[in-house]
Each structure stands twice: as structure tokens, then as C-alpha cells.
Design a protein around this motif. Structure first.
Motif, PDB file in Angstrom:
ATOM      1  N   LYS A 180      46.235  76.644  71.764  1.00  0.00           N
ATOM      2  CA  LYS A 180      46.666  77.327  70.537  1.00  0.00           C
ATOM      3  C   LYS A 180      47.941  78.136  70.784  1.00  0.00           C
ATOM      4  O   LYS A 180      48.868  78.145  69.952  1.00  0.00           O
ATOM      5  CB  LYS A 180      45.539  78.236  70.046  1.00  0.00           C
ATOM      6  N   PHE A 181      48.001  78.825  71.928  1.00  0.00           N
ATOM      7  CA  PHE A 181      49.180  79.630  72.229  1.00  0.00           C
ATOM      8  C   PHE A 181      50.430  78.750  72.382  1.00  0.00           C
ATOM      9  O   PHE A 181      51.509  79.070  71.861  1.00  0.00           O
ATOM     10  CB  PHE A 181      48.932  80.433  73.495  1.00  0.00           C
TER      11      PHE A 181
ATOM     12  N   ASN B 242      50.868  75.794  71.102  1.00  0.00           N
ATOM     13  CA  ASN B 242      51.201  75.220  69.798  1.00  0.00           C
ATOM     14  C   ASN B 242      51.967  76.215  68.931  1.00  0.00           C
ATOM     15  O   ASN B 242      52.826  75.822  68.123  1.00  0.00           O
ATOM     16  CB  ASN B 242      49.911  74.787  69.093  1.00  0.00           C
ATOM     17  N   ASP B 243      51.699  77.497  69.123  1.00  0.00           N
ATOM     18  CA  ASP B 243      52.452  78.515  68.372  1.00  0.00           C
ATOM     19  C   ASP B 243      53.868  78.702  68.926  1.00  0.00           C
ATOM     20  O   ASP B 243      54.761  79.171  68.190  1.00  0.00           O
ATOM     21  CB  ASP B 243      51.700  79.845  68.424  1.00  0.00           C
ATOM     22  N   LEU B 244      54.081  78.363  70.197  1.00  0.00           N
ATOM     23  CA  LEU B 244      55.423  78.507  70.777  1.00  0.00           C
ATOM     24  C   LEU B 244      56.353  77.338  70.446  1.00  0.00           C
ATOM     25  O   LEU B 244      57.578  77.471  70.555  1.00  0.00           O
ATOM     26  CB  LEU B 244      55.325  78.643  72.298  1.00  0.00           C
TER      27      LEU B 244
ATOM     28  N   PRO C  92      57.326  75.922  67.603  1.00  0.00           N
ATOM     29  CA  PRO C  92      58.364  76.143  66.574  1.00  0.00           C
ATOM     30  C   PRO C  92      59.568  76.926  67.091  1.00  0.00           C
ATOM     31  O   PRO C  92      60.701  76.714  66.625  1.00  0.00           O
ATOM     32  CB  PRO C  92      57.612  76.914  65.481  1.00  0.00           C
TER      33      PRO C  92
ATOM     34  N   ARG D  48      50.984  67.661  69.903  1.00  0.00           N
ATOM     35  CA  ARG D  48      51.672  67.460  68.638  1.00  0.00           C
ATOM     36  C   ARG D  48      52.361  66.109  68.678  1.00  0.00           C
ATOM     37  O   ARG D  48      53.063  65.798  69.642  1.00  0.00           O
ATOM     38  CB  ARG D  48      52.701  68.566  68.390  1.00  0.00           C
TER      39      ARG D  48
END
Length: 242
Positions: free
Chosen positions: A125-126, A128-130, A132, A221
Motif C-alpha cells: 500500500k505504501f 502504491n501511494d508513492l 504517483p 500496477r
């Protein structure tokens, strides 16, 4: 009729009273007891009872000759049935223990896999947030001109920041997917559009809108791409162009 003591007394009196001997007095009943025991034989009633008992035992033996064998066979059959029942219980217990051991082994294996996945994908999750942030840096470098002296320092700073981000992601087993010119892979690519092209094989990646990423070999992703397709009208030949 005279009773036995009187007869015996008379008999002794007659035997021992003869001429030349003094006459003897008749013996009393109590005095005849030793003589009675000497002359008395076995009791006939006891003999008859013993004979009748032996005859009854012989008759029982002849009437039921298989009774002892049947009595011996019955305990043997009960023992065999008991042994068979115990063997069945033992087999059931062994099967149950094997099933329990196999289930425990499966539970232990699943727990180990869950722990391993938790260690591998704890940053999913962390990370995946980075992504962008990385996309924004890459897009800024694409839109800026390297020949513009006004933004040259800013561009160099963005390049260094992007490199630092990519090195950090690589240390945590994040890999970028850049499929430009590769065949389309539905497991890692997401087709956003299709374009006709005569320069590449059909079903190939023409453009990459957004790079994809893998975390420890698992898709984090998918890459957003444009896929080629064969043209609807064939291109003119050289003779036709001439």
C-alpha cells in the motif's frame, strides 16, 4: 417278631451256655454295640445311592457329548470377535491420527506462507501511494526542455530526486514495467487504445501512457499502453506508387 438285640442276646446265651460252663446272663442292648459294628456290613442304601449317581452321570455324558466342546467354542468365538473389534478401533484411531497430522501440517504451511507474504508485501500500500509521485517527476521531465537554460537547475534537481526515488523502490524489490515495442501481455499490460501500424507486428505495444510496477514478482500496477493492429487497407505497392 423279636428285635435284633433280643435275638443277638439269645444267640450269645445259647452259644456260651452249654454243659460244663456256667450259665451266662443275656447281654443288654448297649453291650451288643461293639459286636453289632463288627458284623454290620456297608449300608445298602448308600451303595444304591452311589450307583444311581454314577448311572445319572453316565447318562448325562451320553446325552450331551458335545456340551464341553460347545462351551469351549463359545469363549473362543467371543475372543475372536473382541479381537476384531479392537483391530477395527485401532485402524480407525490410526487413520484419525494421520488425518489430524496432515491437517496440522497444512495449517502450519499456510501460516508460513501468510507470514512470508506479509513480509514481502507489507509495503504494497505504501509503495502504491508513492507511484504517483514518481509519475509526476517523470512527466515533468518529459514536458520540460533540456535546452532551456532558465529551468536547467530545476530540471537537474528533478532528475536527482527521481533517481533517488527509483533507487529506493529498487531496494524494496519494486521493478518498473516498460513494455515499449514488446508483445502485449494481458497479465502485466492494460490496453487503453489500439492503433493501426505497419511498422510493428500486430498486438505489439506502440506507446506507454503510464509505466507499471512489480513488487516481489507480483503485479502492483499494470502498465497503460497503446496496442498495434493490422491496417484495414493494405499499403500501395511500389508499382502502384510509380
Amino acid at each position: 417278631m423279636a428285635n435284633a438285640p433280643e435275638l443277638m442276646s439269645g444267640y450269645l446265651y445259647s452259644v456260651f451256655s452249654f454243659p460244663g460252663n456256667p450259665p451266662y446272663r443275656p447281654l443288654k442292648a448297649g453291650e451288643l454295640a461293639p459286636y453289632r459294628r463288627q458284623v454290620r456290613g456297608p449300608d445298602p442304601r448308600r451303595f444304591i445311592r452311589e450307583e444311581i449317581g454314577m448311572a445319572d452321570e453316565q447318562n448325562l455324558d451320553t446325552q450331551n457329548p458335545e456340551t464341553p466342546a460347545a462351551e469351549n467354542a463359545a469363549p473362543s468365538d467371543d475372543l475372536a470377535a473382541r479381537v476384531q473389534a479392537l483391530e477395527e478401533q485401532l485402524a480407525a484411531a490410526q487413520d484419525q491420527s494421520l488425518r489430524v497430522a496432515a491437517e496440522l501440517q497444512n495449517v502450519r504451511r499456510r501460516a508460513e506462507q501468510d507470514v512470508e507474504k506479509a513480509h514481502k508485501f507489507a509495503l504494497e500500500k505504501f509503495a502504491n501511494d508513492l507511484l504517483p509521485v514518481v509519475d509526476s517527476l517523470e512527466r515533468g521531465l518529459e514536458l520540460s526542455s533540456p535546452d532551456d537554460e532558465a529551468i536547467k537547475g530545476v530540471r537537474e534537481g528533478m532528475q536527482l530526486t527521481l533517481k533517488l526515488f527509483l533507487d529506493t523502490l529498487a531496494r524494496h524489490q519494486l521493478e518498473a514495467i516498460e513494455p515499449h515495442g514488446e508483445p502485449f501481455n494481458p497479465e502485466h499490460h492494460q490496453a487503453m487504445a489500439m492503433e493501426e501500424s505497419t511498422h510493428v507486428e500486430p498486438n505489439s505495444v506502440l506507446k506507454v501512457f503510464q509505466k507499471g510496477y512489480l513488487l516481489n514478482g507480483r503485479l502492483l500496477r499494470p502498465a497503460m499502453v497503446v496496442v498495434s493492429k493490422a491496417p484495414t487497407t493494405p499499403p500501395p505497392s511500389i508499382d502502384e506508387q510509380a
